[in-house]
Design an enzyme around this catalytic site. Structure first.
Site, PDB file in Angstrom:
ATOM      1  N   PRO A  89     -26.734   4.019   1.706  1.00  0.00           N
ATOM      2  CA  PRO A  89     -25.991   4.810   0.897  1.00  0.00           C
ATOM      3  C   PRO A  89     -24.417   4.848   0.860  1.00  0.00           C
ATOM      4  O   PRO A  89     -23.758   5.280   0.089  1.00  0.00           O
ATOM      5  CB  PRO A  89     -26.120   6.476   1.645  1.00  0.00           C
ATOM      6  CG  PRO A  89     -26.763   6.103   2.855  1.00  0.00           C
ATOM      7  CD  PRO A  89     -27.369   4.578   2.866  1.00  0.00           C
ATOM      8  N   GLU A 116     -31.067   5.942  11.218  1.00  0.00           N
ATOM      9  CA  GLU A 116     -29.911   6.162  11.039  1.00  0.00           C
ATOM     10  C   GLU A 116     -28.983   4.935  10.499  1.00  0.00           C
ATOM     11  O   GLU A 116     -27.728   5.046  10.301  1.00  0.00           O
ATOM     12  CB  GLU A 116     -28.979   6.655  12.250  1.00  0.00           C
ATOM     13  CG  GLU A 116     -29.397   8.077  12.932  1.00  0.00           C
ATOM     14  CD  GLU A 116     -29.258   9.156  11.813  1.00  0.00           C
ATOM     15  OE1 GLU A 116     -28.185   9.305  11.306  1.00  0.00           O
ATOM     16  OE2 GLU A 116     -30.360   9.913  11.459  1.00  0.00           O
ATOM     17  N   ARG A 154     -36.805  -5.097 -15.822  1.00  0.00           N
ATOM     18  CA  ARG A 154     -36.761  -4.571 -17.390  1.00  0.00           C
ATOM     19  C   ARG A 154     -35.914  -5.650 -18.198  1.00  0.00           C
ATOM     20  O   ARG A 154     -36.247  -5.830 -19.348  1.00  0.00           O
ATOM     21  CB  ARG A 154     -36.410  -3.224 -17.748  1.00  0.00           C
ATOM     22  CG  ARG A 154     -37.296  -2.080 -16.977  1.00  0.00           C
ATOM     23  CD  ARG A 154     -36.651  -0.912 -17.213  1.00  0.00           C
ATOM     24  NE  ARG A 154     -36.892  -0.337 -18.533  1.00  0.00           N
ATOM     25  CZ  ARG A 154     -36.142  -0.226 -19.446  1.00  0.00           C
ATOM     26  NH1 ARG A 154     -35.017  -0.763 -19.513  1.00  0.00           N
ATOM     27  NH2 ARG A 154     -36.342   0.260 -20.567  1.00  0.00           N
ATOM     28  N   ASP A 169     -31.318   0.794 -24.858  1.00  0.00           N
ATOM     29  CA  ASP A 169     -31.395   1.832 -23.973  1.00  0.00           C
ATOM     30  C   ASP A 169     -30.191   2.534 -23.687  1.00  0.00           C
ATOM     31  O   ASP A 169     -29.071   2.051 -23.934  1.00  0.00           O
ATOM     32  CB  ASP A 169     -31.863   0.886 -22.567  1.00  0.00           C
ATOM     33  CG  ASP A 169     -33.371   0.660 -22.429  1.00  0.00           C
ATOM     34  OD1 ASP A 169     -33.963   1.560 -23.139  1.00  0.00           O
ATOM     35  OD2 ASP A 169     -33.602  -0.225 -21.811  1.00  0.00           O
TER      36      ASP A 169
HETATM   37  N1  ADE Z   1     -30.847   4.512   1.746  1.00  0.00           N
HETATM   38  C1  ADE Z   1     -31.036   5.764   2.202  1.00  0.00           C
HETATM   39  N2  ADE Z   1     -30.159   6.420   1.119  1.00  0.00           N
HETATM   40  C2  ADE Z   1     -29.805   5.453   0.247  1.00  0.00           C
HETATM   41  C3  ADE Z   1     -29.104   5.522  -0.914  1.00  0.00           C
HETATM   42  N3  ADE Z   1     -28.728   6.643  -1.333  1.00  0.00           N
HETATM   43  N4  ADE Z   1     -29.257   4.342  -1.489  1.00  0.00           N
HETATM   44  C4  ADE Z   1     -29.771   3.315  -1.194  1.00  0.00           C
HETATM   45  N5  ADE Z   1     -30.374   3.158   0.012  1.00  0.00           N
HETATM   46  C5  ADE Z   1     -30.468   4.314   0.624  1.00  0.00           C
END
Ligand code: ADE
Length: 243
Positions: A89, A116, A154, A169
């Protein structure tokens, strides 16, 4: 194009890869997806891959040694060490431009975290391209890596059959607007008719209509795509500002 997925849960992948477009792409030899279990690189007899975080706090952290060694062993499998992507994330947020950038590689190594997250030394040692699929936290990187494989595959020539569909697209082509609405038979359903122009056979008119629809839809639903912030060129070092 080759994808290597490094994960603690390789069993999550065969069902997704075994259907539809990706199944065909694999059968035709256009893409190859190899799964690697990070646990195979655990050091101790219990095959542990996670541990408690130094400094305390909730959850467990993926250990550095199995992850780094799994990446190194996987990279060494072919002469092309590949482009290493860490799904996290914290990464740059995936969009079609980044998908196009990733598709320019012959080989992607996709590193999926759990718990985590990774011991930060994984990032420090391997300097991966950190990618997030959105501002929310998943249970792990597996679904995110499937998103990357799906979107990138793709763009591999031959996967879609008709390369024109890539350019049409949403987020693609010159303007990167949303795609226009599409219709198929029947010509009328519950009082809603297919726009006349699409049945006219006049290709110029159809193209005009589609462009207008695309602009309208983008303005209504994603106005941010119509007027992207201009990129500001940074002056190079040693380059003095001209007056
Ligand atoms: N792992 C946990 N959350 C994620 C996300 N939003 N994007 C990529 N990998 C992740």
């Amino acid at each position: 194009m080759r994808f290597d997925v490094l994960t603690l849960f390789p069993g999550m992948f065969p069902s997704y890869l075994g259907q539809s477009l990706l199944k065909l792409a694999i059968e035709r030899g256009l893409i190859d997806v190899q799964l690697h279990n990070i646990r195979d690189w655990a050091h101790d007899k219990h095959h542990s891959v996670d541990d408690r975080p130094f400094g305390g706090g909730p959850g467990m952290v993926l250990k550095v040694e199995p992850v780094v060694e799994c990446v190194e062993a996987t990279r060494a499998l072919t002469p092309d060490a590949g482009h290493l992507v860490m799904l996290t994330p914290h990464g740059r947020r995936l969009d079609q431009r980044i998908v196009e950038e990733l598709a320019a590689n012959e080989r992607l190594i996709l590193l999926c975290g759990r718990y985590e997250g990774f011991d930060d030394r994984v990032r420090q040692l391997l300097a991966p391209d950190e990618i997030s699929i959105g501002d929310y936290v998943l249970g792990g990187g597996e679904v995110a890596s499937m998103v990357v494989i799906d979107a990138v595959a793709r763009l591999v020539p031959g996967v879609l059959g008709d390369e024109e569909s890539n350019r049409q697209d949403s987020f693609s082509g010159e303007d990167r607007w949303l795609e226009f609405g599409q219709f198929t038979r029947p010509r009328e359903y519950r009082g809603l008719a297919v726009p006349e122009v699409l049945i006219s056979g006049d290709h110029e008119k159809i193209a005009e209509w589609r462009r207008a629809e695309s602009a309208k839809r983008t303005a209504e639903q994603r106005a941010d795509l119509l007027d992207p912030a201009p990129t500001v060129e940074q002056p190079k070092e040693n380059e003095t500002e001209r007056t």
